[in-house]
Design a protein around this motif. Structure first.
Motif, short mmCIF file in Angstrom:
data_model
loop_
_atom_site.label_atom_id
_atom_site.label_comp_id
_atom_site.label_asym_id
_atom_site.label_seq_id
_atom_site.Cartn_x
_atom_site.Cartn_y
_atom_site.Cartn_z
N GLU A 152 -52.59 12.65 -13.28
CA GLU A 152 -51.75 11.74 -13.76
C GLU A 152 -52.73 10.15 -13.18
N ASP A 153 -53.37 10.57 -12.37
CA ASP A 153 -54.24 9.54 -12.03
C ASP A 153 -55.93 9.44 -12.95
N ASN A 185 -60.69 11.60 -11.24
CA ASN A 185 -60.69 13.24 -11.67
C ASN A 185 -59.56 13.85 -11.42
N ASP A 186 -59.44 13.33 -9.54
CA ASP A 186 -59.30 13.73 -8.53
C ASP A 186 -57.37 14.42 -9.20
N ASN A 187 -57.06 14.08 -10.03
CA ASN A 187 -55.56 14.29 -10.70
C ASN A 187 -55.32 13.94 -11.48
N ASP A 224 -51.68 21.03 -14.18
CA ASP A 224 -50.82 19.17 -14.35
C ASP A 224 -50.98 19.12 -15.22
N GLN A 280 -50.22 25.42 -5.36
CA GLN A 280 -51.70 25.27 -5.57
C GLN A 280 -52.39 25.25 -5.27
N SER A 336 -56.30 25.93 -7.19
CA SER A 336 -56.90 25.22 -7.64
C SER A 336 -57.76 26.78 -7.76
N VAL A 368 -54.94 23.71 -12.62
CA VAL A 368 -55.70 22.24 -13.23
C VAL A 368 -54.55 21.78 -15.00
#
Length: 686
Positions: A630-631, A626-628, A563, A494, A496, A560
């Motif tokens: 899904e959010d 824009n942390d992840n 995800d 994981q 980036s 990214v």
């Protein structure tokens, strides 16, 4: 009434790795041939040895299926003149169907009458169809091919005989000057030529001549014999399925035996012993009940047990010769230091257009130092990574790896530990090659994973810099596999890694020869890496349209992209997914009307707002993080009511230039966030 059909292609010994794939292809192409020719059958059995490829068609029909054909011709006004006479077009249509104009009738189709002919076609005898099976034989493809005699025809190996029988009757098939018959050949040393009286007796007839034509039966014989030897001697034998498959395709009549070697050779690393036995000699290695390598090996003979003791002695002699070499190399290699080997790498080319291995390691050191910070490695991990990057190719110039190339990396780890390097450094030296196949094992340590990525990145950017870019099926430097390996490793840890930013860093900070322009193919490398992300997502069964969406986005960070793809896949079944995509799509489409792109200094002027929805959109967009993925998706989905109100209340392309640009600025800022989910226009909604 049904029959059985046998077709055997007799050849010189084929390479083991092509036998199984070739006979499977033979069966597939036979099935296609029979179906295209309207020949029904129950099943197709496959038989193979190093010297033959055989298909046995059970329950084959004695003739083609009869068919009734309704052929469509010209329209009625073209088929007949004003007086109702047949025109040349109608006559030609009938002639083409081997009928006469009297057989023509008319039917209406979408308001227009057309000429039709109904005809019945009797099926041919199966013998007449099977006589063309040479087409199937010639259609089989192989990874390598050869010619023989004065023929231009190419095949995996020269064809020496053909057997073609429909029950007990010969069906003539000819390839080059080889005419089929009923004579086949037994084991090269133990058997004789033998006549097959009936297709159903093929297996037993050849068994009498020491040929086991059923590969699965042969494989089971080998497995059972290995099991018996292991049980009789209280050994533990790990029967590698790939080695078993290879050995099975090297023999026609298997007899398993075991031999031994001096215990002194057990001082050599296990990997060297296993390579000598398994990879070089095709032996199965043996462990005792404690899991320790034992001084024994199991081999498979192509023949019976007669004079097996001579076979054992001969194989022992060959293996000991290799072990003697390995023992000598192992001891000699330790007389030099790692620094000695690193120095030798200055005269070893990585690639003639790029430079030496020593220069490659220097670049990898610089890349690894940057990655250590990006991946947030600890100080100890970073120290080990940089040390490994300085020496990780040293074993390439050792005598052991020169003799046993399969051991590169493995011997690097062994020698590094012996010569005082930390376990982490030694492990990374071995792991930097991983994965060694598309879906092969990945590095287990962070240091090894980071070094593997750094090494592969260097290979990709330098080969691209000298225009050695994979095209079509041509990829001699395995850059696709290396790029896919990078994506898999990043996904495992994981980590980036934005390839746009990385390439900019490499251009400014990595020392390369003047002839290498790392900026030459920046976009090509981005696309190359995106294609590897596509490969991973397809394997994970992500929808194609979603893959297209994330691949078409603004982000070139594999993690990214992965995800985002998973988030979109998880939400496509939401009740409001369609209307959310439509709302976000309106922003994406209208933002394109702006004559300016996104930048961090874009600002929205509140004083130009004319409706409450403008202020609300600004407020909500400003809070989005824009942390992840899904959010981000949930926050953007929550904008939908505001977006609807915004477009209901506001004319984006207002007459007032300032108001128009202010609204376009709002959309460009929002679109910049949406772009992190990819090109949503490619997502199919229902």
């Amino acid at each position: 009434m049904t029959k059985n059909y046998l077709l055997e292609i007799g050849l010189e010994e084929m390479p083991a790795h092509v036998v199984t794939k070739s006979v499977e292809q033979f069966a597939q192409r036979t099935e296609k041939f029979l179906k295209e020719n309207r020949i029904s059958f129950n099943s197709i059995e496959k038989f193979s040895t190093p010297r033959r490829l055989t298909i046995f068609v059970k329950g084959i029909a004695d003739k083609q299926t009869d068919i009734d054909i309704k052929a469509k011709g010209p329209s009625k006004k073209i088929a007949q003149d004003a007086d109702g006479n047949w025109t040349k077009a109608a006559q030609g249509f009938a002639r083409g169907q081997k009928m006469t104009p009297d057989d023509i009738f008319f039917e209406e189709l979408k308001g227009t009458e057309y000429a039709y002919i109904q005809k019945h076609e009797d099926g041919q005898k199966v013998e007449d169809i099977l006589s063309h099976m040479d087409e199937v034989i010639k259609s089989i493809t192989f990874p390598t091919r050869m010619r023989w005699g004065s023929y231009d025809f190419e095949y995996i190996r020269p064809i020496h005989w053909l057997v073609s029988l429909l029950d007990n009757e010969e069906v003539p098939v000819k390839v080059l000057d080889i005419k089929s018959g009923r004579m086949t050949r037994g084991h090269r040393f133990l058997g004789e030529d033998i006549e097959i009286d009936d297709a159903k007796n093929y297996v037993e007839k050849l068994k009498s001549q020491f040929v086991i034509v059923d590969a699965s039966v042969r494989k089971q014989m080998i497995s059972d014999q290995i099991d018996k030897i292991a049980k009789d001697n209280d050994w533990d034998v790990d029967v590698d399925p790939d080695l078993l498959e290879e050995v099975n395709n090297l023999v026609e009549y298997p007899t398993t035996f075991y031999g031994s070697f001096d215990k002194k050779y057990l001082e050599i690393p296990d990997e060297v012993l296993i390579t000598s036995m398994k990879d070089n000699q095709r032996y199965f290695y043996v462990r005792d009940q404690n899991g320790e390598l034992a001084p024994y090996f199991i081999g498979v003979r192509n023949g019976n047990s007669e004079h097996i003791e001579n076979v054992v002695r001969g194989n022992e002699k060959v293996l000991v010769a290799r072990l003697e070499d390995a023992d000598f190399f192992f001891k000699e290699d330790q007389k030099k230091t790692i620094a000695d080997y690193v120095e030798k790498l200055k005269s070893v080319n990585f690639h003639v257009k790029i430079g030496t291995m020593y220069e490659k390691m220097a670049r990898v050191h610089q890349i690894a130092e940057h990655l250590a910070d990006i991946f947030d490695l600890s100080e100890t991990e970073k120290k080990d990574l940089l040390r490994a990057s300085d020496i990780y190719k040293f074993d390439l110039v050792t005598s052991m790896v020169d003799e046993f190339s399969e051991l590169q990396g493995v011997m690097g780890e062994k020698y590094a530990e012996i010569m005082g390097e930390t376990k982490a450094v030694a492990q990374a030296i071995r792991e930097h090659y991983m994965p060694i196949s598309s879906e092969g094992a990945l590095p287990k340590s962070k240091v090894g994973a980071a070094l593997a990525i750094a090494d592969k990145i260097d290979s990709i950017v330098t080969f691209f810099a000298v225009d050695l870019i994979p095209s079509g099926s041509n990829d001699p430097y395995a850059l696709r596999r290396q790029a896919y390996g990078i994506v898999r490793i990043l996904n495992q840890y994981q980590w980036s890694l934005n390839f746009d930013g990385l390439q900019n860093y490499l251009e400014d900070n990595v020392t390369v020869p003047a002839k290498l322009d790392l900026s030459k193919h920046t976009k090509d490398i981005d696309d190359f890496m995106i294609d590897r992300v596509r490969q991973l997502l397809k394997k994970d069964k992500i929808r194609v349209d979603i893959i297209d969406a994330v691949a078409g986005g603004s982000n070139v960070d594999p993690i990214v992209m992965i995800d985002v793809a998973k988030v979109l896949q998880n939400h496509v079944s939401d009740d409001d997914f369609k209307i959310v995509m439509e709302a976000l799509g309106r922003i994406v489409n209208l933002s394109k009307k702006a004559k300016f792109g996104y930048s961090d200094d874009l600002t929205v002027d509140d004083s130009l707002f004319e409706n409450p929805s403008e202020a609300k959109l600004k407020e909500q967009v400003a809070k989005i993080n824009n942390d992840n993925a899904e959010d981000l998706f949930k926050q953007l989905a929550a904008l939908r009511p505001t977006i609807d109100s915004y477009f209901d209340e506001n004319m984006i392309m207002a007459k007032d230039e300032k108001v128009k640009n202010n609204r376009l600025t709002q959309l460009v800022i929002a679109n910049h966030l949406i772009a992190n989910l990819g090109d949503l226009s490619k997502v199919i909604t229902k």
